[in-house]
Design an enzyme around this catalytic site. Structure first.
Site, mmCIF file in Angstrom:
data_model
loop_
_atom_site.group_PDB
_atom_site.id
_atom_site.type_symbol
_atom_site.label_atom_id
_atom_site.label_comp_id
_atom_site.label_asym_id
_atom_site.label_seq_id
_atom_site.Cartn_x
_atom_site.Cartn_y
_atom_site.Cartn_z
ATOM 1 C CG ASP A 115 -2.044 0.968 1.188
ATOM 2 O OD1 ASP A 115 -3.039 0.809 0.459
ATOM 3 O OD2 ASP A 115 -1.906 1.970 1.920
ATOM 4 C CE1 TYR A 213 -4.761 7.419 0.276
ATOM 5 C CE2 TYR A 213 -4.550 7.591 2.666
ATOM 6 C CZ TYR A 213 -4.769 6.833 1.532
ATOM 7 O OH TYR A 213 -5.003 5.492 1.650
ATOM 8 C CG HIS A 266 -5.613 -3.322 -0.626
ATOM 9 N ND1 HIS A 266 -4.889 -2.693 -1.616
ATOM 10 C CD2 HIS A 266 -5.304 -2.684 0.544
ATOM 11 C CE1 HIS A 266 -4.185 -1.711 -1.085
ATOM 12 N NE2 HIS A 266 -4.413 -1.685 0.224
#
Length: 288
Positions: A115, A213, A266
């Site tokens: 990730d 982010y 994921h």
């Protein structure tokens, strides 16, 4: 720089067993386990995990004679949660990894990321290839492949949450009450979802995690093509990262490359630890 003082010579440098790394005012917690003279493997976690996400993988790597260092990254370590989004530019995150290698006395290490940890791995392989013996990335495509896929697939829709996370404060209020439910609903084992959600309730933790982010628009470091031997593992049922970006990634690795397409989602460190450990050990064995 570390609380434990066990040392041993290896590879021409003095290697040190770590429990923490200090960088300026920041203090990063580190899980440093396995034989200290084994080939070193640095395990970088993603959102909203921490170094414990690698526990199942690390145990298998220790059995293969490898040493693992799994830090709680910036925003996740209680002593390293700056509130400013600019503190999470990728160039600072790469320097955190460099500081870890320096603190451990390692000229090079095998780097593994999942990730956001995978994005950090790609950036580090581009910015300081001399410090990486190899790279293994789970889930996350090369950033340039990701950008290219936005115009060729449904990746823009899959990634739309990243834009929503840019707003200050609102994502924290929306996620905090439902994070455990959201994580479990996305395929993460319930016990892991519960543990990560609890960690995100610590002061500043969720903001620190979301700042990865928010730091993207401010980042100056451009991740170029990678010249480090690389393995990329992608789950074909990944809810966030699609096949087009996964398949384009090979065009950005100018070194021996292996693409492992698995029947999984994921959360590969938690749900596919045996497979992932085997893939990592295979990559390390080629370079050891």
């Amino acid at each position: 720089m570390d609380r434990r003082t066990s040392t041993t010579p290896g590879g021409g440098v003095m290697m040190r067993r770590l429990s923490e790394v200090r960088r300026g005012r920041l203090r990063f917690d580190v899980r440093d386990d396995g034989p200290i003279d084994g080939e070193p493997v640095v395990l970088l976690h993603g959102f909203p995990q921490d170094g414990s996400s690698w526990n199942r993988v690390a145990a298998r790597l220790h059995g293969a004679g490898l040493r693992t260092l799994a830090p709680d990254l910036r925003g996740y370590s209680a002593g390293a949660r700056p509130p400013q989004r600019a503190a999470y530019r990728m160039e600072w995150l790469v320097e955190d990894l460099r500081a870890l290698l320096d603190a451990a006395g390692l000229d090079r290490a095998h780097v593994v990321g999942h990730d956001w940890g995978g994005a950090l791995g790609w950036a580090a392989a581009s910015a300081m290839p001399e410090r990486l013996a190899s790279l293994t990335v789970a889930s996350t495509p090369h950033p340039a492949a990701m950008v290219r896929s936005l115009w060729r697939s449904d990746q823009a829709l899959r990634s739309s949450y990243m834009l929503a996370f840019q707003a200050p404060g609102l994502p924290e209020r929306a996620l905090a009450p439902r994070l455990e439910e959201i994580l479990a609903g996305s395929g993460l084992p319930v016990a892991d979802a519960t543990r990560y959600a609890a960690r995100m309730r610590e002061p500043g933790a969720l903001t620190g995690a979301l700042n990865w982010y928010r730091g993207v628009p401010l980042t100056r470091l451009q991740t170029g093509d990678v010249v480090v031997p690389t393995t990329y593992v992608w789950g074909r049922d990944d809810f966030a990262l699609g096949r087009v970006a996964a398949e384009l990634t090979q065009e950005h690795v100018l070194a021996p490359y292996r693409f492992v397409d698995v029947d999984a989602g994921h959360w590969l460190p938690e749900t596919e630890p045996a497979l992932l450990a085997d893939v990592i050990a295979d990559r390390v064995a080629v370079r050891a």
